[in-house]
Write a protein that holds these residues in place. Structure first.
Motif, short mmCIF file in Angstrom:
data_model
loop_
_atom_site.label_atom_id
_atom_site.label_comp_id
_atom_site.label_asym_id
_atom_site.label_seq_id
_atom_site.Cartn_x
_atom_site.Cartn_y
_atom_site.Cartn_z
N VAL A 76 56.75 36.93 84.91
CA VAL A 76 55.58 36.54 84.86
C VAL A 76 54.59 37.01 83.59
O VAL A 76 54.01 35.88 83.09
N GLU A 77 54.96 38.07 83.16
CA GLU A 77 54.42 38.15 81.64
C GLU A 77 54.91 37.26 80.71
O GLU A 77 53.97 36.88 80.00
N GLU A 78 55.98 37.19 80.67
CA GLU A 78 56.65 35.98 79.79
C GLU A 78 55.84 34.59 79.69
O GLU A 78 55.76 34.03 78.75
N MET A 79 55.92 34.09 81.02
CA MET A 79 55.31 32.92 81.24
C MET A 79 53.77 32.68 80.83
O MET A 79 53.42 31.69 80.36
N GLN A 80 53.17 33.87 81.18
CA GLN A 80 51.64 34.12 80.68
C GLN A 80 51.51 34.03 79.32
O GLN A 80 50.61 33.23 78.59
N ALA A 81 52.60 34.63 78.46
CA ALA A 81 52.36 34.57 77.04
C ALA A 81 52.54 33.47 76.50
O ALA A 81 51.99 33.10 75.63
N GLN A 82 53.71 32.67 77.20
CA GLN A 82 54.03 31.33 76.60
C GLN A 82 52.97 30.57 76.73
O GLN A 82 52.46 29.53 75.87
N ILE A 83 52.11 30.43 77.96
CA ILE A 83 50.95 29.70 78.12
C ILE A 83 50.07 29.82 77.27
O ILE A 83 49.27 29.15 76.57
N LEU A 84 49.63 31.25 76.93
CA LEU A 84 48.56 31.77 75.93
C LEU A 84 48.78 30.82 74.44
O LEU A 84 48.08 30.49 74.00
N LEU A 85 50.17 31.34 74.19
CA LEU A 85 50.57 30.51 72.85
C LEU A 85 50.37 29.25 72.95
O LEU A 85 49.76 28.82 71.74
N ASN A 86 50.62 28.52 73.85
CA ASN A 86 50.59 27.02 73.91
C ASN A 86 48.90 26.58 73.80
O ASN A 86 48.78 25.80 73.10
N VAL A 87 48.40 27.40 74.55
CA VAL A 87 46.79 26.93 74.52
C VAL A 87 46.18 27.44 73.10
O VAL A 87 45.30 26.53 72.45
N GLU A 88 46.65 28.48 72.63
CA GLU A 88 46.23 28.86 71.13
C GLU A 88 46.38 27.83 70.04
O GLU A 88 45.70 27.47 69.23
N TYR A 89 47.54 27.34 70.28
CA TYR A 89 48.36 26.19 69.36
C TYR A 89 47.41 25.07 69.61
O TYR A 89 46.80 24.55 68.43
N LEU A 90 47.14 24.69 70.74
CA LEU A 90 46.59 23.27 71.11
C LEU A 90 45.03 23.56 70.65
O LEU A 90 44.36 22.63 69.93
#
Length: 94
Positions: A69-83
């Motif tokens: 769950v933590e890895e998925m949350q981190a990936q989502i956060l990175l994607n949001v920050e990138y966008l």
């Protein structure tokens, strides 16, 4: 019945049974292997020694396809920050 193998690029390409080798254009690409056991298509052929060997295959390390769950949350956060950063730079969200 005899057993033959077609050699392509030093590899056993096609193994078949026949009474005699049919008149193929490149008969030098075929060998009679009657009585030789264990040869399979894909085996490597050494023309100097006349031996067949099983190809060496390497196995890829197993993939851990289940993210925590933590890895998925981190990936989502990175994607949001990138966008968001692309949007702030006027580059759009792609």
């Amino acid at each position: 019945m005899k057993k033959f193998v077609q050699i392509v690029d030093n590899t056993a390409y096609w193994i078949f049974d026949a009474e005699e080798l049919p008149p193929y254009p490149n008969v030098e690409d075929f060998l009679e292997i009657t009585g030789l056991e264990g040869i399979e298509e894909g085996f490597l052929y050494n023309s100097e020694t006349g031996e067949f060997t099983s190809p060496v295959t390497t196995m890829a390390p197993p993939m851990n396809s289940q993210l925590t769950v933590e890895e998925m949350q981190a990936q989502i956060l990175l994607n949001v920050e990138y966008l968001v950063s692309r949007s702030e730079l006027g580059l759009g969200g792609k």
